[in-house]
Design a protein around this motif. Structure first.
Motif, PDB file in Angstrom:
ATOM      1  N   ILE A  99       0.853  -1.174   0.000  1.00  0.00           N
ATOM      2  CA  ILE A  99       0.000   0.000   0.000  1.00  0.00           C
ATOM      3  C   ILE A  99       0.895   1.232   0.000  1.00  0.00           C
ATOM      4  O   ILE A  99       2.010   1.204   0.531  1.00  0.00           O
ATOM      5  CB  ILE A  99      -0.953   0.035   1.213  1.00  0.00           C
ATOM      6  CG1 ILE A  99      -0.165  -0.012   2.524  1.00  0.00           C
ATOM      7  CG2 ILE A  99      -1.954  -1.093   1.156  1.00  0.00           C
ATOM      8  CD1 ILE A  99      -1.017   0.179   3.765  1.00  0.00           C
ATOM      9  N   ASP A 100       0.415   2.317  -0.622  1.00  0.00           N
ATOM     10  CA  ASP A 100       1.206   3.544  -0.642  1.00  0.00           C
ATOM     11  C   ASP A 100       0.285   4.747  -0.750  1.00  0.00           C
ATOM     12  O   ASP A 100      -0.861   4.648  -1.195  1.00  0.00           O
ATOM     13  CB  ASP A 100       2.201   3.528  -1.806  1.00  0.00           C
ATOM     14  CG  ASP A 100       1.534   3.790  -3.135  1.00  0.00           C
ATOM     15  OD1 ASP A 100       1.692   4.907  -3.658  1.00  0.00           O
ATOM     16  OD2 ASP A 100       0.837   2.896  -3.660  1.00  0.00           O
ATOM     17  N   GLY A 101       0.814   5.888  -0.363  1.00  0.00           N
ATOM     18  CA  GLY A 101       0.132   7.161  -0.522  1.00  0.00           C
ATOM     19  C   GLY A 101       1.157   8.221  -0.852  1.00  0.00           C
ATOM     20  O   GLY A 101       2.267   8.216  -0.308  1.00  0.00           O
ATOM     21  N   ALA A 102       0.819   9.131  -1.785  1.00  0.00           N
ATOM     22  CA  ALA A 102       1.792  10.117  -2.229  1.00  0.00           C
ATOM     23  C   ALA A 102       1.123  11.439  -2.567  1.00  0.00           C
ATOM     24  O   ALA A 102       0.014  11.470  -3.113  1.00  0.00           O
ATOM     25  CB  ALA A 102       2.555   9.600  -3.449  1.00  0.00           C
ATOM     26  N   ALA A 103       1.798  12.524  -2.240  1.00  0.00           N
ATOM     27  CA  ALA A 103       1.348  13.852  -2.636  1.00  0.00           C
ATOM     28  C   ALA A 103       1.848  14.142  -4.047  1.00  0.00           C
ATOM     29  O   ALA A 103       2.964  13.751  -4.420  1.00  0.00           O
ATOM     30  CB  ALA A 103       1.889  14.894  -1.665  1.00  0.00           C
ATOM     31  N   LEU A 104       1.020  14.816  -4.832  1.00  0.00           N
ATOM     32  CA  LEU A 104       1.400  15.230  -6.183  1.00  0.00           C
ATOM     33  C   LEU A 104       1.651  16.733  -6.183  1.00  0.00           C
ATOM     34  O   LEU A 104       0.800  17.515  -5.736  1.00  0.00           O
ATOM     35  CB  LEU A 104       0.306  14.890  -7.194  1.00  0.00           C
ATOM     36  CG  LEU A 104      -0.012  13.409  -7.397  1.00  0.00           C
ATOM     37  CD1 LEU A 104      -1.056  13.258  -8.497  1.00  0.00           C
ATOM     38  CD2 LEU A 104       1.234  12.624  -7.734  1.00  0.00           C
ATOM     39  N   ILE A 105       2.812  17.113  -6.677  1.00  0.00           N
ATOM     40  CA  ILE A 105       3.170  18.529  -6.768  1.00  0.00           C
ATOM     41  C   ILE A 105       3.255  18.861  -8.254  1.00  0.00           C
ATOM     42  O   ILE A 105       4.335  19.006  -8.840  1.00  0.00           O
ATOM     43  CB  ILE A 105       4.500  18.803  -6.044  1.00  0.00           C
ATOM     44  CG1 ILE A 105       4.476  18.174  -4.648  1.00  0.00           C
ATOM     45  CG2 ILE A 105       4.763  20.305  -5.940  1.00  0.00           C
ATOM     46  CD1 ILE A 105       5.821  18.181  -3.952  1.00  0.00           C
ATOM     47  N   THR A 106       2.102  18.945  -8.888  1.00  0.00           N
ATOM     48  CA  THR A 106       2.045  19.171 -10.334  1.00  0.00           C
ATOM     49  C   THR A 106       1.359  20.482 -10.702  1.00  0.00           C
ATOM     50  O   THR A 106       1.354  20.865 -11.872  1.00  0.00           O
ATOM     51  CB  THR A 106       1.300  18.018 -11.032  1.00  0.00           C
ATOM     52  OG1 THR A 106      -0.010  17.889 -10.454  1.00  0.00           O
ATOM     53  CG2 THR A 106       2.052  16.706 -10.870  1.00  0.00           C
ATOM     54  N   GLY A 107       0.761  21.160  -9.740  1.00  0.00           N
ATOM     55  CA  GLY A 107       0.081  22.418 -10.036  1.00  0.00           C
ATOM     56  C   GLY A 107      -1.277  22.208 -10.683  1.00  0.00           C
ATOM     57  O   GLY A 107      -1.746  21.084 -10.856  1.00  0.00           O
ATOM     58  N   LYS A 108      -1.903  23.313 -11.067  1.00  0.00           N
ATOM     59  CA  LYS A 108      -3.255  23.273 -11.625  1.00  0.00           C
ATOM     60  C   LYS A 108      -3.231  23.285 -13.155  1.00  0.00           C
ATOM     61  O   LYS A 108      -2.353  23.887 -13.763  1.00  0.00           O
ATOM     62  CB  LYS A 108      -4.063  24.455 -11.112  1.00  0.00           C
ATOM     63  CG  LYS A 108      -4.314  24.423  -9.612  1.00  0.00           C
ATOM     64  CD  LYS A 108      -5.163  25.598  -9.167  1.00  0.00           C
ATOM     65  CE  LYS A 108      -5.439  25.532  -7.674  1.00  0.00           C
ATOM     66  NZ  LYS A 108      -6.273  26.675  -7.220  1.00  0.00           N
ATOM     67  N   GLN A 109      -4.206  22.601 -13.730  1.00  0.00           N
ATOM     68  CA  GLN A 109      -4.409  22.600 -15.174  1.00  0.00           C
ATOM     69  C   GLN A 109      -5.580  23.526 -15.478  1.00  0.00           C
ATOM     70  O   GLN A 109      -6.621  23.460 -14.814  1.00  0.00           O
ATOM     71  CB  GLN A 109      -4.728  21.186 -15.670  1.00  0.00           C
ATOM     72  CG  GLN A 109      -3.664  20.165 -15.303  1.00  0.00           C
ATOM     73  CD  GLN A 109      -4.202  18.751 -15.400  1.00  0.00           C
ATOM     74  OE1 GLN A 109      -5.251  18.451 -14.874  1.00  0.00           O
ATOM     75  NE2 GLN A 109      -3.466  17.890 -16.082  1.00  0.00           N
TER      76      GLN A 109
END
Length: 241
Positions: free
Chosen positions: A105-115
């Motif tokens: 199992i894993d969990g991750a934050a995405l730092i990709t900004g807004k589209q």
């Protein structure tokens, strides 16, 4: 008589000295101490770790309802954003011969900004994914301390979209979406406890449909469908118990 005893004693001493000298010339039969062998490595066990790397969010928007007989949004592109991801994970492996079976199992934050995309109506359609997670099975093949594996299972994403126009703003799908994920990777056991790896995964999430009222040449309903997917390439550092 004393002379006989003296000669016998001298002969006996000479014979014992000769035997001792010959024994000293024989090769030693001492057994060398055994060198302790390190225990064989096994992938079996629980592990925890961290991951970080590249991530891409891809939002595909499909035109929906019409206004005055014409599509309010004639066409929509795929909105791609590249960025970074960082997260934590935990899992268990069980090795059978060279086959390694496990779950993770894993969990991750995405730092990709807004589209963001501006529709023909003048609305701003904004999409943003804050985090993703998964619960997966893994099947690997081990070459001693090196292993390659495939992985797949359930995926989650916190996707949020907003439609903003003059005097109004509609939240569109600020919720957790289910989906699926597939990927592959490789790991190497640096020590019996520390493992480093590299993994790629593709995830696709359930489609969502948004509608909202807007006036363009009269009252009408604007609608569109949103399909979210992600790509991730991450480096992993694990500690196996």
């Amino acid at each position: 008589m004393s002379t006989l005893h003296t000669g016998f004693a001298a002969g006996l001493a000479f014979a014992m000295f000769s035997i001792a000298a010959q024994a000293a010339d024989l090769p030693s039969r001492r057994i060398a101490p055994a060198i302790p062998m390190p225990p064989a490595f096994t992938w079996t066990g629980f592990y925890v770790g961290a991951q970080a790397g590249w991530a891409q969010t891809r939002t595909e928007l499909t035109p929906g309802a019409a206004i005055a007989g014409q599509a309010a949004v004639a066409s929509l592109p795929s909105l791609n954003r590249d960025g970074a991801t960082v997260g934590l994970l935990a899992g268990y492996n069980y090795q059978i011969g060279q086959l390694v079976l496990g779950g993770e199992i894993d969990g991750a934050a995405l730092i990709t900004g807004k589209q963001r995309f501006t529709a023909l109506t003048g609305d701003f359609i904004t999409a943003h994914t804050n985090w993703v997670g998964s619960a997966r099975l893994r099947v690997g093949y081990a070459f001693d301390r090196f292993m390659i594996y495939a992985t797949g299972g359930l995926a989650l994403a916190a996707a949020k979209s907003t439609v903003t126009g003059t005097g109004y703003s509609y939240g569109a799908g600020d919720s957790t979406r289910l989906g699926w994920t597939l990927g592959a990777g490789a790991e190497y056991a640096i020590t019996n406890n520390w493992i480093a790896g590299l993994e790629y995964r593709y995830s696709q999430f359930e489609e969502d449909t948004y509608t909202y009222p807007v006036g363009v040449g009269g009252l009408g309903i604007v609608g569109f469908k949103q399909q979210l997917s992600t790509n991730q390439v991450v480096g992993r550092l694990l500690y196996k118990f």
